[in-house]
Structure formats: structure tokens, C-alpha cells
Write a protein that holds these residues in place. Structure first.
Motif, PDB file in Angstrom:
ATOM      1  N   HIS A 112       0.109   5.269 -25.817  1.00  0.00           N
ATOM      2  CA  HIS A 112       0.256   3.958 -26.551  1.00  0.00           C
ATOM      3  C   HIS A 112      -0.952   3.563 -27.462  1.00  0.00           C
ATOM      4  CE1 HIS A 112       3.423   2.756 -23.683  1.00  0.00           C
ATOM      5  NE2 HIS A 112       2.608   3.499 -23.052  1.00  0.00           N
ATOM      6  N   PHE A 171      -3.711   0.125 -20.595  1.00  0.00           N
ATOM      7  CA  PHE A 171      -2.564   1.184 -20.583  1.00  0.00           C
ATOM      8  C   PHE A 171      -2.416   2.083 -19.567  1.00  0.00           C
ATOM      9  CE2 PHE A 171      -2.861  -0.532 -25.016  1.00  0.00           C
ATOM     10  CZ  PHE A 171      -1.677  -0.841 -25.276  1.00  0.00           C
ATOM     11  N   THR A 176       3.388  -5.869 -24.555  1.00  0.00           N
ATOM     12  CA  THR A 176       2.548  -4.913 -24.941  1.00  0.00           C
ATOM     13  C   THR A 176       2.166  -5.039 -26.556  1.00  0.00           C
ATOM     14  OG1 THR A 176       3.260  -3.431 -23.172  1.00  0.00           O
ATOM     15  CG2 THR A 176       2.096  -2.284 -25.141  1.00  0.00           C
ATOM     16  N   GLN A 196      -1.225  -6.292 -22.867  1.00  0.00           N
ATOM     17  CA  GLN A 196      -0.921  -5.128 -21.994  1.00  0.00           C
ATOM     18  C   GLN A 196      -1.447  -5.536 -20.494  1.00  0.00           C
ATOM     19  OE1 GLN A 196       1.080  -2.575 -21.951  1.00  0.00           O
ATOM     20  NE2 GLN A 196       0.312  -1.501 -20.114  1.00  0.00           N
TER      21      GLN A 196
END
Length: 490
Positions: A73, A223, A356, A361
Motif C-alpha cells: 500500500h 497499513f 484508505t 487507514q
């Protein structure tokens, strides 16, 4: 100005559609090959030994995530920024992944030795986990890089190659009647081979990989935890059930759960194709971000609904055809419940990605923490009392908790739902009623299996003018391409 906006919007849709097509082909092919190989192995090993293999695969999936810890990510986030330093980003990602793989291997060996006393179970987990960890570390760099630059055909090639190797190992093992431990080795080694090929593809494209980019570490912890929970939720079902019920029940649950896992890959390709573009809009155009999130939700929920109906209402036919008569009694009711997980996932993933890609997030992670805790309690309570059926109900509870969380804790959650959800839910409700009537009238199950998704799609097109317009536009584009090919041939 209006023409420029229209052209940019058309180009964006075209790119997303092309990438979704590549990912669909790869994911569906991967899951189909994996499912076929798994069915052969399940029939060959039987419920108890297949339950052992399933535990090893679940542990391997969890261990494999620790070679990523959210790096995919952050790599996509940093790589989609203007003037991104791709060489240093890839260099840093590769170094971190190899470090994570080394640490994960050490911890996994210790945990496997402590957790599993049965020699057959322990050895199977060893043989799967260790090569899977290193294969996942190498393969993940290539997958993340090609997703970042929106060249999904390379992602497709990497995944299909690795899966063909896996399926080949398993098919050979069944034909030669290998024991369980050799089949476990085949699973692990195929992942490692896929990782080596993936790394070679990246180095061919970017030969000067090196250095380290500190941007990879920005907000990595959120994340890390969020990705760990997303990955762990499907796997924790097997890991918890293995502790509270019999391996036979674990085998039933695992076999039935494979089917929703395959089905979700079709709408899941839509989410992966939207992901880089949503990151870009989340930073520069919040209004368009909401619209694109709603559009993603609409098409994912439609695809999910079309897939679920035959498996939810005719699970005995599916289980008998795929696994054999011996699996019907234990597997059919489990599949009938688990099929609806796909509908929830078709809603939850777009809602989660909306958070996100807007920089929230941490909220997504918080929802996942609540869902994971709820899931562990549900699997322990229901699994110990109802076995595989209890596990299936627990899986629905987990998805329901996530749906509520992603909606309530997103200030634009209801707006996204309003854009994307009404069409699929109305069509799904009406189709469900008609399918129940067909079953009540004892109409042939094959008629029901074929007619349910066709009727559902028909209702979607009738209800939603946007879907009708998209289908018409796609047909026109396809006819134009075919005409162009015809002229070139002439």
C-alpha cells in the motif's frame, strides 16, 4: 474544456476497464486452477488429511503476510505521486521484504514447534510455510510494482505462472499418489518459484534498483495492522476451528470456503483496478473520489449478487459435482451460508478502500480490530457447538460487523451507499423471492441455477440506466474494434 474533461473521464474508465479485465482473467484463472487442484487433492486425501493440509495453508497465508506488513500500500501510495523515485522505492521495498522474511521464518519455526505436537501436522506446516514466506516476499515486489504503474497484465502473468506451477505439482502428486508431506512441499516450492520469476521481471524493467525511500515507512503501522487483520480474518476461521472442533469439520468448512474465495475474485478484480486511481483522486479531488467510490461499489455489488444465487440455493448440486457424494451432507449447508459472504465482501471492500484512499487507514484498521475480536469470539462459541455450520455463521457475523463499521465511521459512507447499493439490493431481493418459488415448485435445479443470475442481471439493467448505458457503450466499443480488425485484415 468540457471535451477535455470528457476525454479524461473516458480514458480513466478505459484504463480501469482494461486493468480490471487483466486482473479478472488472472484472478479467475488462478482461483479456478487452484480450486480444481484443491478438489482433486481433497478427494484424494479425504476429510482428515485435507483438514491437516488446510491448517498448513492457513498458517502459511498468515506467515506470508509478515513479509509485506503494508508495504504494498505504501509503495503504491508513494509511487503514484508526481516525480516518484521508483528505483529507491523498489530498493527499499525489496530490502524490507527480505528482512521481514528472515524474521518471519525464525518466528514461524518456533511457533510451529510449540503449537503442533502431532508429527504429521507439524511437518506439513513446516513444508508449506518456510518456502511460502520467501516466495511471497519476492513475488510481492513484482505484484505491487506493476499494480502501481497500472500494468496489470504483468500482475496477471506472475499470478498465473505461480498457480500453474502449483497445480502441476498437485496434479502430479495425485497421479503418482504422493503422501501428504510431498504435496505440502509442492505447495511451498511453487510459491518460491513464482517469487523468483516475479523479481526477474521487475529487474528487467528497472535494472537500477537500489537505495532506500523513507516514504515507505510513513503511516506504515496503520497499513501493517489493517492488512494483517484483512488477511487473518479468512485464515483465523481455520486456525480457531481447528482448536474447537474436529479436523473433519475443519475439512468441510475449508472445502466449502474455497468456493466463495474463488467467486470473490471476479468482483475483487474491480477493486484492484480502481485502487491506484482512487488514491490519486483522494488527494486532489474529494468530490470525484466519492463518485468513483460509489461507482466501484455499484459494479462490485452487482457482480457479487449475480455470482451468489446458484451457490446459495443449490449448494448440494455444487458440492456433489465438485467433491463427491460423501461431502454433500456436511458441506452443502456450510456452502449455503458462506455464499452470502461474497455479497458482503462486494460491499465492504469498496467501502474500506474509500477510507484508505482518503488517508483514513487508521479508521479502517479500527473497524478491522473490532471485527477480528468479534470473529474470534463467534468462531469459538459457534464452532465449538455447531462445527462447520457454526463457522459459516461466524463468517457472516464478521462481515456484518465490518459493514456497519465502514458505514458509520465514514462521514461520506451513506452517500457512497446511496450511489452504489440500491440497484443490486433491489434486484437481489426480487431474484431471491423468485428463486425460492422455483424451488418450492420443485422445478429442475438446473433451470434454477441457470435462470437465477440471468434474471438478476436483467433486473439490474431494467432498474439502473447507468448500467444499461455502460453495457451499450461497451458493445459499441467492441464492435468498433472488431470492425477495425476486419479492415486491417482486408
Amino acid at each position: 474544456s468540457n471535451i477535455d474533461v470528457y476525454c479524461a473521464d473516458f480514458a480513466m474508465k478505459k484504463t480501469i476497464l482494461q486493468n480490471a479485465t487483466y486482473l479478472f482473467i488472472s484472478n479467475f484463472a488462478v482461483r479456478l486452477l487452484t480450486a480444481l487442484a484443491t478438489i482433486l487433492v481433497a478427494r484424494y486425501l479425504g476429510t482428515e488429511q485435507y483438514g491437516i493440509l488446510s491448517v498448513g495453508l492457513a498458517f502459511g497465508a498468515v506467515a506470508g503476510y509478515f513479509t509485506d506488513l503494508g508495504l504494498t500500500h505504501t509503495l503504491i501510495r508513494e509511487g503514484t505521486k508526481p516525480n516518484a523515485d521508483i528505483e529507491r522505492l523498489l530498493g527499499g521495498a525489496l530490502k524490507l521484504r527480505l528482512l521481514f522474511a528472515a524474521c518471519t521464518t525464525i518466528v514461524s519455526v518456533i511457533l510451529i514447534h510449540l503449537l503442533y505436537k502431532d508429527p504429521m501436522l507439524r511437518n506439513a506446516v513446516y513444508y508449506i510455510v518456510i518456502p511460502t514466506v520467501w516466495g511471497g516476499a519476492l513475488q510481492g515486489v513484482g505484484v505491487a510494482y506493476f499494480q502501481m504503474i497500472e500494468e496489470m497484465h504483468y500482475v496477471a502473468a506472475i499470478r498465473i505462472f505461480s498457480t500453474v506451477i502449483t497445480a502441476g505439482f498437485l496434479l502430479l502428486g495425485v497421479l503418482l499418489q504422493w503422501p501428504l508431506y510431498l504435496l505440502a512441499i509442492g505447495y511451498g516450492m511453487s510459491s518460491l518459484i513464482g517469487g523468483i520469476v516475479s523479481t526477474r521481471l521487475v529487474m528487467h524493467r528497472v535494472p537500477s534498483i537500489g537505495g532506500f525511500h523513507k516514504g515507505l515507512l510513513n503511516n506504515l503501522m496503520a497499513f501493517t495492522l489493517g492488512g494483517l487483520l484483512v488477511m487473518s480474518i479468512p485464515q483465523m476461521s481455520l486456525l480457531v476451528l481447528q482448536r474447537v472442533t474436529t479436523l473433519k469439520e475443519v475439512g468441510y468448512f475449508s472445502a466449502a470456503y474455497r468456493i466463495p474465495g474463488l467467486l470473490y475474485q471476479i468482483p475483487g478484480t474491480i477493486a484492484a483496478a480502481f485502487y491506484p486511481r482512487l488514491f490519486h483522486l483522494g488527494a486532489v479531488n474529494p468530490n470525484e473520489h466519492v463518485k468513483l467510490s460509489g461507482r466501484e461499489l455499484k459494479f462490485m455489488s452487482i457482480a457479487s449478487g449475480a455470482l451468489v444465487l446458484p451457490f446459495a440455493f443449490y449448494p448440494d448440486v455444487v458440492i456433489k459435482m465438485l467433491f463427491g457424494l460423501d461431502w454433500v451432507q456436511g458441506g452443502s449447508p456450510v456452502l449455503a451460508i458462506l455464499a452470502w459472504v461474497v455479497v458482503f465482501q462486494g460491499i465492504n471492500y469498496p467501502m474500506a478502500d474509500a477510507l484508505t484512499t482518503k488517508g483514513f487507514q487508521s479508521i479502517r484498521t479500527g473497524v478491522l480490530v473490532i471485527a477480528t475480536i468479534s470473529g474470534i469470539l463467534a468462531y469459538i462459541t459457534l464452532g465449538s457447538r455447531l462445527g462447520a455450520i457454526g463457522g459459516a455463521v461466524a463468517a457472516l457475523i464478521v462481515e456484518g460487523v465490518m459493514f456497519l463499521g465502514y458505514t458509520v465511521f465514514n462521514s461520506q459512507g451513506w452517500q457512497i451507499l446511496k450511489i452504489g447499493l440500491p440497484t443490486s439490493m433491489i434486484a437481489l431481493f426480487l431474484t431471491t423471492l423468485l428463486t425460492i418459488i422455483l424451488k418450492y415448485l420443485s422445478i429442475s435445479h438446473w433451470i434454477g441455477i441457470v435462470s437465477a443470475p440471468i434474471l438478476y442481471i436483467f433486473l439490474v439493467v431494467v432498474i439502473d440506466p447507468e448500467v444499461k448505458a455502460e453495457i451499450k457503450r461497451s458493445c459499441i466499443t467492441l464492435s468498433q474494434k472488431l470492425a477495425t480488425i476486419g479492415k486491417k485484415d482486408i
